[in-house]
Design a protein around this motif. Structure first.
Motif, PDB file in Angstrom:
ATOM      1  N   PHE A 116      37.684  30.565  39.913  1.00  0.00           N
ATOM      2  CA  PHE A 116      37.009  31.839  40.146  1.00  0.00           C
ATOM      3  C   PHE A 116      37.428  32.424  41.494  1.00  0.00           C
ATOM      4  O   PHE A 116      37.773  33.609  41.589  1.00  0.00           O
ATOM      5  N   ILE A 117      37.414  31.605  42.544  1.00  0.00           N
ATOM      6  CA  ILE A 117      37.792  32.078  43.876  1.00  0.00           C
ATOM      7  C   ILE A 117      39.246  32.532  43.900  1.00  0.00           C
ATOM      8  O   ILE A 117      39.594  33.559  44.491  1.00  0.00           O
ATOM      9  N   GLU A 118      40.121  31.777  43.252  1.00  0.00           N
ATOM     10  CA  GLU A 118      41.539  32.160  43.208  1.00  0.00           C
ATOM     11  C   GLU A 118      41.723  33.520  42.559  1.00  0.00           C
ATOM     12  O   GLU A 118      42.548  34.327  42.999  1.00  0.00           O
ATOM     13  N   SER A 119      40.946  33.789  41.513  1.00  0.00           N
ATOM     14  CA  SER A 119      41.061  35.086  40.835  1.00  0.00           C
ATOM     15  C   SER A 119      40.517  36.220  41.700  1.00  0.00           C
ATOM     16  O   SER A 119      40.922  37.375  41.551  1.00  0.00           O
ATOM     17  N   LEU A 120      39.616  35.886  42.611  1.00  0.00           N
ATOM     18  CA  LEU A 120      38.982  36.897  43.443  1.00  0.00           C
ATOM     19  C   LEU A 120      39.813  37.258  44.675  1.00  0.00           C
ATOM     20  O   LEU A 120      39.836  38.420  45.097  1.00  0.00           O
ATOM     21  N   ILE A 121      40.504  36.277  45.228  1.00  0.00           N
ATOM     22  CA  ILE A 121      41.224  36.500  46.482  1.00  0.00           C
ATOM     23  C   ILE A 121      42.261  37.612  46.357  1.00  0.00           C
ATOM     24  O   ILE A 121      42.426  38.435  47.264  1.00  0.00           O
ATOM     25  N   SER A 122      42.955  37.681  45.232  1.00  0.00           N
ATOM     26  CA  SER A 122      43.997  38.695  45.074  1.00  0.00           C
ATOM     27  C   SER A 122      43.425  40.102  45.165  1.00  0.00           C
ATOM     28  O   SER A 122      44.088  41.022  45.662  1.00  0.00           O
ATOM     29  N   TYR A 123      42.183  40.287  44.707  1.00  0.00           N
ATOM     30  CA  TYR A 123      41.557  41.602  44.819  1.00  0.00           C
ATOM     31  C   TYR A 123      41.158  41.901  46.256  1.00  0.00           C
ATOM     32  O   TYR A 123      41.240  43.033  46.722  1.00  0.00           O
ATOM     33  N   LEU A 124      40.714  40.887  46.972  1.00  0.00           N
ATOM     34  CA  LEU A 124      40.170  41.097  48.307  1.00  0.00           C
ATOM     35  C   LEU A 124      41.234  41.264  49.375  1.00  0.00           C
ATOM     36  O   LEU A 124      40.973  41.855  50.422  1.00  0.00           O
TER      37      LEU A 124
END
Length: 268
Positions: free
Chosen positions: A121-129
């Motif tokens: 979940f975190i890996e998928s979020l970092i690219s957006y942030l």
């Protein structure tokens, strides 16, 4: 760099090279966090919590906390925090008919064991942030909902914390203030956390302490500072720890009360 939405829902990506930062705040919403790099040391009125790279944690709402953020040597401090606001939690509660089984009295910060679902979940979020984006409110709301579902799937016991929508009840004012006077927050926060309106808080406070909240807090913080400095702690560290924002204001108030500047007491 700090990427943060301007409106709810909110996801905060803290990233900086600077030296250690410290501060304090009132936590109004549950916060699901991941420590990417660097370390964070947080404390409430009872415990100290240490987050290292790779650690997940849940900070419970309606708590006071002090924190120190420490970048690694030659590197960046990075952390990701998702604010699980009451509106979104109520939506999920209504949609899935989720009710708490019992009220819990767990610590204000809960370390969470690493799990593959959390990591992906975190890996998928970092690219957006890591890229500045506009009009991301709808996406962030979906990601926060996803995080809530992951939390109760991986840690089912968190359901009774996340979906407890009750507000603080009226509690022992004297005990609470003696534990939390060193937090530098507005009186309305103290009032809320003790289950009172601001007017009732002030009235009850003067009945208990025979002083206004402002005078009592100043004297209490200065007395604690005097003790800590006499124990060998430098004033430059003490003033923040006892609830002052500004060193010069602390020094002025200290001299007015005790007749000496804090540094002269420390040097003895």
């Amino acid at each position: 760099m700090t990427a943060i939405t301007n409106t709810k829902p909110k996801i905060l990506y803290s990233c900086y090279f600077a030296r250690s930062r410290q501060g304090e705040h009132f936590i109004p919403e549950h916060v699901f966090s991941y420590q990417v790099s660097g370390e964070m040391i947080a404390s409430d009125s009872k415990n100290t919590y240490h987050s290292k790279p790779g650690d997940f944690r849940l900070s419970k709402r309606n708590h006071l906390a002090k924190f120190i953020k420490i970048p690694p040597e030659g590197g960046e401090f990075k952390s990701i925090s998702l604010f699980l606001d009451q509106e979104i939690l109520r939506e999920i509660s209504n949609e899935y008919n989720i009710k708490i089984q019992r009220k819990t009295d767990s610590e204000s910060m809960i370390p969470l064991a690493s799990d593959p679902l959390y990591k992906s979940f975190i890996e998928s979020l970092i690219s957006y942030l890591e890229v500045e984006q506009e009009n991301n409110e709808a996406l962030f709301k979906l990601k926060i909902k996803e995080a809530i579902h992951l939390l109760i799937k991986v840690n089912p016991e968190l359901k009774d914390i996340l979906f407890d929508f009750t507000e603080p009840g009226k509690i022992d004012l004297e005990a609470f203030m003696n534990k939390n006077f060193h937090f530098n927050v507005h009186l309305n926060r103290f009032a809320y956390l003790t289950g009172r309106s601001l007017a009732t808080f002030k009235r009850d406070f003067e009945k208990v302490f025979q002083q206004t909240p402002g005078k009592w807090l100043l004297n209490k913080r200065l007395q604690e500072a005097y003790y800590l400095i006499k124990q060998g702690n430098p004033p430059s560290e003490v003033y923040i720890g006892v609830g002052f924002e500004d060193l010069s204001h602390f020094s002025f108030s200290f001299k007015k009360k005790f007749g000496v500047v804090p540094s002269s007491l420390f040097s003895k």
